[in-house]
Design a protein around this motif. Structure first.
Motif, PDB file in Angstrom:
ATOM      1  N   ALA A   1      37.098  47.012   0.925  1.00  0.00           N
ATOM      2  CA  ALA A   1      38.509  46.775   0.630  1.00  0.00           C
ATOM      3  C   ALA A   1      38.679  45.498  -0.190  1.00  0.00           C
ATOM      4  O   ALA A   1      39.417  45.482  -1.187  1.00  0.00           O
ATOM      5  CB  ALA A   1      39.311  46.689   1.917  1.00  0.00           C
ATOM      6  N   GLU A   2      37.983  44.437   0.202  1.00  0.00           N
ATOM      7  CA  GLU A   2      38.117  43.180  -0.526  1.00  0.00           C
ATOM      8  C   GLU A   2      37.578  43.306  -1.941  1.00  0.00           C
ATOM      9  O   GLU A   2      38.118  42.701  -2.879  1.00  0.00           O
ATOM     10  CB  GLU A   2      37.408  42.058   0.234  1.00  0.00           C
ATOM     11  CG  GLU A   2      38.125  41.678   1.530  1.00  0.00           C
ATOM     12  CD  GLU A   2      37.590  40.398   2.142  1.00  0.00           C
ATOM     13  OE1 GLU A   2      36.845  39.669   1.454  1.00  0.00           O
ATOM     14  OE2 GLU A   2      37.927  40.122   3.298  1.00  0.00           O
ATOM     15  N   ALA A   3      36.512  44.084  -2.104  1.00  0.00           N
ATOM     16  CA  ALA A   3      35.969  44.307  -3.451  1.00  0.00           C
ATOM     17  C   ALA A   3      36.980  45.038  -4.328  1.00  0.00           C
ATOM     18  O   ALA A   3      37.156  44.715  -5.505  1.00  0.00           O
ATOM     19  CB  ALA A   3      34.659  45.086  -3.370  1.00  0.00           C
ATOM     20  N   ARG A   4      37.679  46.025  -3.756  1.00  0.00           N
ATOM     21  CA  ARG A   4      38.703  46.745  -4.503  1.00  0.00           C
ATOM     22  C   ARG A   4      39.874  45.830  -4.850  1.00  0.00           C
ATOM     23  O   ARG A   4      40.408  45.862  -5.958  1.00  0.00           O
ATOM     24  CB  ARG A   4      39.198  47.957  -3.708  1.00  0.00           C
ATOM     25  CG  ARG A   4      38.192  49.082  -3.549  1.00  0.00           C
ATOM     26  CD  ARG A   4      37.921  49.792  -4.871  1.00  0.00           C
ATOM     27  NE  ARG A   4      39.097  50.458  -5.400  1.00  0.00           N
ATOM     28  CZ  ARG A   4      39.472  51.701  -5.062  1.00  0.00           C
ATOM     29  NH1 ARG A   4      38.765  52.389  -4.188  1.00  0.00           N
ATOM     30  NH2 ARG A   4      40.541  52.238  -5.599  1.00  0.00           N
ATOM     31  N   TRP A   5      40.293  45.022  -3.867  1.00  0.00           N
ATOM     32  CA  TRP A   5      41.386  44.084  -4.120  1.00  0.00           C
ATOM     33  C   TRP A   5      41.036  43.164  -5.287  1.00  0.00           C
ATOM     34  O   TRP A   5      41.861  42.932  -6.174  1.00  0.00           O
ATOM     35  CB  TRP A   5      41.657  43.218  -2.887  1.00  0.00           C
ATOM     36  CG  TRP A   5      42.087  43.956  -1.671  1.00  0.00           C
ATOM     37  CD1 TRP A   5      42.538  45.246  -1.591  1.00  0.00           C
ATOM     38  CD2 TRP A   5      42.102  43.450  -0.332  1.00  0.00           C
ATOM     39  NE1 TRP A   5      42.834  45.558  -0.283  1.00  0.00           N
ATOM     40  CE2 TRP A   5      42.579  44.485   0.504  1.00  0.00           C
ATOM     41  CE3 TRP A   5      41.767  42.220   0.238  1.00  0.00           C
ATOM     42  CZ2 TRP A   5      42.727  44.322   1.883  1.00  0.00           C
ATOM     43  CZ3 TRP A   5      41.907  42.050   1.605  1.00  0.00           C
ATOM     44  CH2 TRP A   5      42.390  43.087   2.414  1.00  0.00           C
ATOM     45  N   SER A   6      39.812  42.632  -5.266  1.00  0.00           N
ATOM     46  CA  SER A   6      39.398  41.707  -6.316  1.00  0.00           C
ATOM     47  C   SER A   6      39.298  42.403  -7.660  1.00  0.00           C
ATOM     48  O   SER A   6      39.640  41.819  -8.706  1.00  0.00           O
ATOM     49  CB  SER A   6      38.048  41.071  -5.952  1.00  0.00           C
ATOM     50  OG  SER A   6      38.178  40.267  -4.799  1.00  0.00           O
ATOM     51  N   ALA A   7      38.841  43.647  -7.653  1.00  0.00           N
ATOM     52  CA  ALA A   7      38.752  44.401  -8.906  1.00  0.00           C
ATOM     53  C   ALA A   7      40.134  44.629  -9.508  1.00  0.00           C
ATOM     54  O   ALA A   7      40.326  44.506 -10.726  1.00  0.00           O
ATOM     55  CB  ALA A   7      38.043  45.734  -8.663  1.00  0.00           C
ATOM     56  N   VAL A   8      41.105  44.949  -8.668  1.00  0.00           N
ATOM     57  CA  VAL A   8      42.472  45.139  -9.155  1.00  0.00           C
ATOM     58  C   VAL A   8      43.022  43.818  -9.704  1.00  0.00           C
ATOM     59  O   VAL A   8      43.654  43.794 -10.774  1.00  0.00           O
ATOM     60  CB  VAL A   8      43.380  45.693  -8.037  1.00  0.00           C
ATOM     61  CG1 VAL A   8      44.842  45.673  -8.465  1.00  0.00           C
ATOM     62  CG2 VAL A   8      42.960  47.105  -7.667  1.00  0.00           C
ATOM     63  N   ASP A   9      42.797  42.722  -8.977  1.00  0.00           N
ATOM     64  CA  ASP A   9      43.222  41.416  -9.473  1.00  0.00           C
ATOM     65  C   ASP A   9      42.617  41.128 -10.840  1.00  0.00           C
ATOM     66  O   ASP A   9      43.286  40.621 -11.742  1.00  0.00           O
ATOM     67  CB  ASP A   9      42.809  40.315  -8.490  1.00  0.00           C
ATOM     68  CG  ASP A   9      43.963  39.848  -7.615  1.00  0.00           C
ATOM     69  OD1 ASP A   9      45.040  40.471  -7.671  1.00  0.00           O
ATOM     70  OD2 ASP A   9      43.785  38.867  -6.879  1.00  0.00           O
ATOM     71  N   GLY A  10      41.329  41.447 -10.983  1.00  0.00           N
ATOM     72  CA  GLY A  10      40.660  41.217 -12.254  1.00  0.00           C
ATOM     73  C   GLY A  10      41.277  42.021 -13.379  1.00  0.00           C
ATOM     74  O   GLY A  10      41.480  41.516 -14.491  1.00  0.00           O
ATOM     75  N   TYR A  11      41.580  43.277 -13.095  1.00  0.00           N
ATOM     76  CA  TYR A  11      42.208  44.150 -14.092  1.00  0.00           C
ATOM     77  C   TYR A  11      43.574  43.608 -14.503  1.00  0.00           C
ATOM     78  O   TYR A  11      43.894  43.507 -15.696  1.00  0.00           O
ATOM     79  CB  TYR A  11      42.338  45.558 -13.508  1.00  0.00           C
ATOM     80  CG  TYR A  11      43.156  46.513 -14.354  1.00  0.00           C
ATOM     81  CD1 TYR A  11      42.621  47.079 -15.507  1.00  0.00           C
ATOM     82  CD2 TYR A  11      44.460  46.838 -13.993  1.00  0.00           C
ATOM     83  CE1 TYR A  11      43.381  47.947 -16.291  1.00  0.00           C
ATOM     84  CE2 TYR A  11      45.226  47.708 -14.755  1.00  0.00           C
ATOM     85  CZ  TYR A  11      44.672  48.261 -15.903  1.00  0.00           C
ATOM     86  OH  TYR A  11      45.421  49.115 -16.677  1.00  0.00           O
TER      87      TYR A  11
END
Length: 242
Positions: A21-31
């Motif tokens: 979940a945290e990896a997905r959150w960070s990926a969205v933030d990056g995008y």
């Protein structure tokens, strides 16, 4: 399978899910950051200088910095008071929102942090707009309130020790005008704010702040949860109405 083994397996699965979940959150933030809030050299170097000086990596995320900047611009803020400078990353975002003649004062407890922030602000060409003052904020704020022409401030950003959040909000109210906006960071504490019996002083201070905002007739506020590179947390936004 023993009960102990089942428990360990369940915990492992839970940790894996949380990490995903945290990896997905960070990926969205990056995008979102790459598209809408890209950093420039001054912002990037501010973080690099903070890292080099050993400052904790607790600055706002770029998209959160952009949110603060847009809020300041949308309300036409000319004066900003920030409580908690760290390396000046959020200070740069906010100072860039101010018009000619605008002023930002940032209060920082740690002199070493303040030195890093001042250098970062100077590198960004903002040292004539943004001033960093050092010392415990609860000692600096009364001096600021007594200073001719220091207030009122249009926008407040509070991102310091959470124990004193209610005191900081009270001082923000003291230094405000009708229409001023107060933003407080890190108010969800990973969900811990729902625990009425929490012993963590940061959680207790944050809950006390929420109760203050809820009962204070001069404040109209809300709060929302955020997830991303900063984990699970949130912001409080309150407007001074009288």
């Amino acid at each position: 399978m023993s009960d102990a083994h089942q428990h360990e397996t369940h915990e492992a699965h839970g940790d894996h899910a949380a990490n995903e979940a945290e990896a997905r959150w960070s990926a969205v933030d990056g995008y979102l950051t790459d598209l809408l809030a890209p950093e420039d050299e001054a912002l990037t170097r501010a973080l690099e200088a903070s890292d080099a000086a050993g400052l904790p990596r607790i600055a706002v995320a770029p998209n959160q910095g952009k949110l603060l900047q847009l809020l300041a611009r949308a309300m036409g803020a000319r004066t900003v008071l920030e409580i908690g400078t760290l390396g000046g990353y959020s200070t740069i975002w906010l100072a860039r929102a101010l018009p000619e003649g605008g002023r930002l004062i940032s209060l920082e407890y740690d002199e070493r942090h303040a030195e890093v922030a001042r250098a970062n602000l100077a590198r960004a060409g903002l040292d004539a707009i943004a001033e960093v003052r050092t010392g415990p904020a609860l000692e600096t704020l009364p001096k600021l309130a007594a200073e001719p022409g220091a207030g009122p401030f249009d926008l407040f950003f509070i991102d310091a020790d959470k124990v004193n959040n209610p005191r900081y909000v009270s001082w923000a109210l003291e230094l405000s005008r009708p229409g001023s906006v107060i933003v407080v960071d890190n108010v969800v504490r990973g969900g811990a704010i729902t625990d009425a019996d929490a012993q963590d002083p940061s959680v207790r201070g944050t809950r006390e702040m929420f109760e203050l905002v809820a009962r204070e007739p001069r404040l109209d506020g809300t709060a929302f949860q955020t997830v991303g590179t900063k984990g699970w947390d949130g912001l409080l936004v309150a407007r001074v109405v009288g």
